[in-house]
Design a protein around this motif. Structure first.
Motif, mmCIF file in Angstrom:
data_model
loop_
_atom_site.group_PDB
_atom_site.id
_atom_site.type_symbol
_atom_site.label_atom_id
_atom_site.label_comp_id
_atom_site.label_asym_id
_atom_site.label_seq_id
_atom_site.Cartn_x
_atom_site.Cartn_y
_atom_site.Cartn_z
ATOM 1 N N GLY A 1 2.731 15.570 0.676
ATOM 2 C CA GLY A 1 1.726 15.844 1.943
ATOM 3 C C GLY A 1 2.561 16.158 2.965
ATOM 4 O O GLY A 1 3.590 16.645 3.123
ATOM 5 N N LYS A 2 1.572 16.597 4.160
ATOM 6 C CA LYS A 2 2.297 16.876 5.422
ATOM 7 C C LYS A 2 2.691 16.016 6.085
ATOM 8 O O LYS A 2 2.213 14.542 6.084
ATOM 9 C CB LYS A 2 0.764 17.841 6.323
ATOM 10 N N THR A 3 3.430 16.433 6.941
ATOM 11 C CA THR A 3 4.338 15.297 7.854
ATOM 12 C C THR A 3 4.522 16.001 9.486
ATOM 13 O O THR A 3 4.475 17.178 9.384
ATOM 14 C CB THR A 3 5.596 14.985 7.233
ATOM 15 N N TYR A 4 4.621 15.367 10.202
ATOM 16 C CA TYR A 4 4.784 16.010 11.656
ATOM 17 C C TYR A 4 6.057 15.216 12.399
ATOM 18 O O TYR A 4 6.092 14.097 12.359
ATOM 19 C CB TYR A 4 3.321 15.651 12.270
ATOM 20 N N ARG A 5 6.440 16.197 13.090
ATOM 21 C CA ARG A 5 7.531 15.579 13.967
ATOM 22 C C ARG A 5 7.629 16.507 15.396
ATOM 23 O O ARG A 5 7.438 17.716 15.430
ATOM 24 C CB ARG A 5 9.171 15.496 13.397
ATOM 25 N N ARG A 6 8.015 15.748 16.517
ATOM 26 C CA ARG A 6 8.077 16.639 17.802
ATOM 27 C C ARG A 6 9.353 17.377 17.849
ATOM 28 O O ARG A 6 10.072 17.012 18.725
ATOM 29 C CB ARG A 6 8.010 15.502 18.965
ATOM 30 N N ASP A 7 9.463 18.175 17.066
ATOM 31 C CA ASP A 7 10.606 19.232 16.865
ATOM 32 C C ASP A 7 10.074 20.547 17.460
ATOM 33 O O ASP A 7 9.081 20.969 17.421
ATOM 34 C CB ASP A 7 11.101 19.578 15.470
ATOM 35 N N ASP A 8 11.111 21.187 18.325
ATOM 36 C CA ASP A 8 11.002 22.587 18.780
ATOM 37 C C ASP A 8 10.923 23.457 17.325
ATOM 38 O O ASP A 8 11.958 23.273 16.506
ATOM 39 C CB ASP A 8 11.830 23.134 19.721
ATOM 40 N N ASP A 9 10.076 24.446 17.172
ATOM 41 C CA ASP A 9 10.128 25.337 16.115
ATOM 42 C C ASP A 9 11.144 26.299 16.094
ATOM 43 O O ASP A 9 11.473 27.092 17.069
ATOM 44 C CB ASP A 9 8.828 26.214 15.996
ATOM 45 N N ASP A 10 12.141 26.501 14.817
ATOM 46 C CA ASP A 10 12.925 27.523 14.877
ATOM 47 C C ASP A 10 12.969 27.872 13.281
ATOM 48 O O ASP A 10 12.184 27.569 12.704
ATOM 49 C CB ASP A 10 14.179 27.126 15.627
ATOM 50 N N ALA A 11 14.212 28.518 13.095
ATOM 51 C CA ALA A 11 14.207 29.008 11.540
ATOM 52 C C ALA A 11 14.295 27.753 10.684
ATOM 53 O O ALA A 11 13.662 28.178 9.433
ATOM 54 C CB ALA A 11 15.413 29.917 11.577
ATOM 55 N N THR A 12 14.524 26.817 10.854
ATOM 56 C CA THR A 12 14.853 25.693 9.930
ATOM 57 C C THR A 12 14.036 24.372 10.394
ATOM 58 O O THR A 12 13.911 23.750 9.574
ATOM 59 C CB THR A 12 16.466 25.326 9.796
ATOM 60 N N HIS A 13 13.489 24.478 11.417
ATOM 61 C CA HIS A 13 12.545 23.375 11.952
ATOM 62 C C HIS A 13 11.038 23.662 12.092
ATOM 63 O O HIS A 13 10.839 24.731 12.844
ATOM 64 C CB HIS A 13 12.979 22.579 13.276
ATOM 65 N N SER A 14 10.137 22.846 11.769
ATOM 66 C CA SER A 14 8.669 22.933 12.118
ATOM 67 C C SER A 14 8.087 21.822 12.655
ATOM 68 O O SER A 14 8.375 20.667 11.938
ATOM 69 C CB SER A 14 8.069 23.613 11.156
ATOM 70 N N HIS A 15 7.281 21.679 13.712
ATOM 71 C CA HIS A 15 6.565 20.487 14.108
ATOM 72 C C HIS A 15 5.775 19.820 13.044
ATOM 73 O O HIS A 15 5.632 18.646 12.975
ATOM 74 C CB HIS A 15 5.908 20.684 15.386
ATOM 75 N N GLN A 16 5.252 20.770 11.975
ATOM 76 C CA GLN A 16 4.411 20.332 10.825
ATOM 77 C C GLN A 16 5.230 20.658 9.501
ATOM 78 O O GLN A 16 5.442 21.819 9.435
ATOM 79 C CB GLN A 16 3.076 20.745 10.879
ATOM 80 N N PHE A 17 5.606 19.895 8.542
ATOM 81 C CA PHE A 17 6.189 20.354 7.334
ATOM 82 C C PHE A 17 5.551 19.431 6.467
ATOM 83 O O PHE A 17 4.836 18.784 6.525
ATOM 84 C CB PHE A 17 7.640 20.340 7.418
ATOM 85 N N MET A 18 6.257 19.800 5.132
ATOM 86 C CA MET A 18 5.814 18.818 4.073
ATOM 87 C C MET A 18 6.753 18.183 3.353
ATOM 88 O O MET A 18 8.098 18.763 3.303
ATOM 89 C CB MET A 18 4.835 19.674 3.015
ATOM 90 N N GLN A 19 6.407 17.101 2.597
ATOM 91 C CA GLN A 19 7.591 16.452 1.772
ATOM 92 C C GLN A 19 6.552 15.925 0.633
ATOM 93 O O GLN A 19 5.519 16.083 0.307
ATOM 94 C CB GLN A 19 7.824 14.982 2.783
ATOM 95 N N PHE A 20 7.890 15.843 -0.368
ATOM 96 C CA PHE A 20 7.548 14.779 -1.532
ATOM 97 C C PHE A 20 8.071 13.413 -1.316
ATOM 98 O O PHE A 20 9.376 13.396 -1.086
ATOM 99 C CB PHE A 20 8.054 15.270 -2.650
ATOM 100 N N GLU A 21 7.428 12.268 -1.684
ATOM 101 C CA GLU A 21 8.025 10.896 -1.675
ATOM 102 C C GLU A 21 7.920 10.603 -3.117
ATOM 103 O O GLU A 21 6.821 10.718 -3.616
ATOM 104 C CB GLU A 21 7.035 10.033 -0.904
ATOM 105 N N GLY A 22 9.026 10.064 -3.847
ATOM 106 C CA GLY A 22 9.087 9.632 -5.005
ATOM 107 C C GLY A 22 9.349 8.168 -5.051
ATOM 108 O O GLY A 22 10.223 7.903 -4.209
ATOM 109 N N LEU A 23 8.895 7.528 -5.710
ATOM 110 C CA LEU A 23 8.988 5.880 -5.842
ATOM 111 C C LEU A 23 8.919 5.321 -7.091
ATOM 112 O O LEU A 23 7.942 5.684 -7.650
ATOM 113 C CB LEU A 23 8.060 4.906 -4.608
ATOM 114 N N VAL A 24 10.004 4.571 -7.555
ATOM 115 C CA VAL A 24 9.938 3.847 -9.042
ATOM 116 C C VAL A 24 10.343 2.543 -8.756
ATOM 117 O O VAL A 24 11.135 2.418 -8.056
ATOM 118 C CB VAL A 24 10.764 4.740 -9.909
#
Ligand code: DAH
Length: 346
Positions: free
Chosen positions: A195-218
Motif C-alpha cells: 500500500g501507499k505511505t506518506y512522509r513529509r520528506d522533500d522529494d529528490d532522487a531517492t525520496h518521495s513524500h508518497q511511496f509504497m511499501q509491503f508489510e509482511g507479518l507471520v
C-alpha cells in the motif's frame, strides 16, 4: 382519333413520364394519373358500356393490356430507383481496406504495479494472504500500538502528515500488523500488506513524500528468527536472482526485537564495489525483525505462547533495483519513454 390510337398514345406518354420519374412519390402520382378512376384509360373503358360486343372485346382487352404495361413500367422504374439508392449507399460506404490504420496507443502495466504483482506472487506461493487497509490511519495503530508512544524519538524518523491530532496519513504499512492481529483475535497470522505511505520528506532522487511499501507479518507458535531468514532468503532469490548473496545486519525498529536490516550483494558490480552500492558491495533492501512482545500483547496475543516475524519492503526501491531506475520520481512522471520500456514484459 380511334380508341386504339388513343390507347397507344396513353401508353407512349406514360412510358416517357415513368422513365423520368425520380422517386416513389412521383411514381405513385403517375400511377393514379394513368390508371386511377379519373384517368383517360378509365374514361375509355367507361365509353365501352355503349359500344358493340366486337368493340368491347377488342378495346377492352387492349385497354387491359395497356394498363398491365403501364403497371410493368411503373414496377420496372421503381426497381431501378431502389437499385440506384442502394448503389449510391454502397458507393458512399465503401471502405478502402488498403488504407493504413490509425495508430492506437496501447498502454502497459506500470512498473510499480508489475513489481507489486511479482512480490505478491512470491509470497502467495509461500501461503500468504494479501491484506489491505486505510491510508488515513490513527496515531494509535500507526505508532502507539507499534511500541512508539507519543514523544518517542523514533517518531522523528518518520515525519508525518497529520490530519487531526489522532489521525494521519500512514507513514508505513506496519499499522496493518496491528489491524490484522486485532481482527484475527489470537489466530495465527500470515499476511502481506501492500500500500501507499506518506512522509513529509522533500522529494529528490531517492525520496518521495508518497511511496509504497509491503508489510509482511507471520505470527504463530514456534516462530523463530530462522523462519524469517529462510523466508527473506527465498524472497530475494526469487525476486532478484539466485546468484545474489543476502546478509542480515543488526538494526533497530521499535516494533521488532531483535531487528535487522537486510542487504543483498550489489546487482551492478556483484559485490566488488561501485557507485550504485557506494563502494560497499551491498545494497540495503528491507527492514525486519521478530515482533516485539509489547506489540503482540497490545494486539491480544500472549508473547509467551506466540512469536512472530515482520518485514517492511519499499516497493519503489525494489523496482528501482530490479530495473536499474536511478530516480524515484520517474515512477510518478508518467513519461512514455520510461513506461514503454515495460511494454510486452507483462
Ligand atoms: N515500517 C518500517 C519503515 O517504514 C519498515 C519495517 C521495518 C517494517 C522492520 C517491519 C519491520 O515490519 O519488522 O521504516
Amino acid at each position: 382519333m380511334s380508341k386504339e390510337n388513343e390507347l397507344k398514345e396513353i401508353l407512349d406518354a406514360a412510358k416517357e413520364k415513368i422513365k423520368d420519374a425520380i422517386d416513389d412519390a412521383s411514381l405513385n402520382e403517375l400511377r393514379s394519373f394513368y390508371t386511377g378512376k379519373k384517368s383517360p384509360l378509365t374514361e375509355i373503358l367507361k365509353t365501352l358500356a355503349t359500344a358493340s360486343i366486337e368493340e368491347k372485346k377488342i378495346i377492352g382487352s387492349l385497354a387491359n393490356e395497356t394498363k398491365q404495361k403501364i403497371e410493368a413500367f411503373l414496377q420496372e422504374r421503381r426497381l431501378e430507383l431502389q437499385n440506384a439508392i442502394i448503389e449510391k449507399k454502397l458507393r458512399s460506404e465503401k471502405i478502402d481496406v488498403t488504407l493504413p490504420s490509425k495508430k492506437i496507443k496501447v498502454g502497459s502495466i506500470h512498473p510499480l504495479t508489475k513489481t507489486i504483482e511479482e512480490v505478491e506472487d512470491i509470497f502467495i506461493g509461500m501461503g500468504y494472504t494479501i491484506a489491505e487497509g486505510p491510508e488515513v490511519e490513527t496515531d494509535l495503530y500507526n505508532f502507539e500500538m507499534l511500541n512508539v508512544p507519543k514523544g518517542h524519538p523514533a517518531r522523528d524518523m518518520q515525519d508525518s502528515f497529520y490530519i487531526t491530532e489522532n489521525l494521519l496519513l500512514r507513514t508505513q504499512t506496519s499499522p496493518m500488523q496491528v489491524r490484522t492481529m486485532l481482527k484475527l483475535k489470537g489466530e495465527p497470522v500470515k499476511i502481506l500488506a501492500p500500500g501507499k505511505t506518506y512522509r513529509r520528506d522533500d522529494d529528490d532522487a531517492t525520496h518521495s513524500h508518497q511511496f509504497m511499501q509491503f508489510e509482511g507479518l507471520v505470527v504463530d507458535k514456534n516462530i523463530t528468527m530462522s523462519d524469517l531468514k529462510g523466508t527473506l532468503n527465498l524472497f530475494v532469490q526469487k525476486m532478484f536472482g539466485d546468484s545474489l548473496k543476502v546478509r542480515f545486519k543488526p538494526s533497530y525498529f521499535p516494533f521488532t526485537e531483535p531487528s535487522v536490516e537486510v542487504d543483498v550483494s550489489c546487482f551492478k558490480c556483484g559485490g566488488v564495489g561501485c557507485n550504485m552500492c557506494k563502494q560497499s558491495g551491498w545494497i540495503e533492501i528491507l527492514g525486519a525483525g521478530m515482533v516485539h512482545p509489547n506489540v503482540l500483547k497490545g494486539a491480544g496475543y500472549d508473547p509467551e505462547v506466540y512469536q512472530g516475524f515482520a518485514f517492511g519492503i519499499g516497493i519503489e526501491r525494489a523496482a528501482m533495483l530490479r530495473h536499474g531506475i536511478d530516480d524515484i520520481r520517474n515512477f510518478y512522471l508518467n513519461d512514455d519513454r520510461l513506461l514503454n520500456q515495460f511494454k510486452g514484459e507483462n
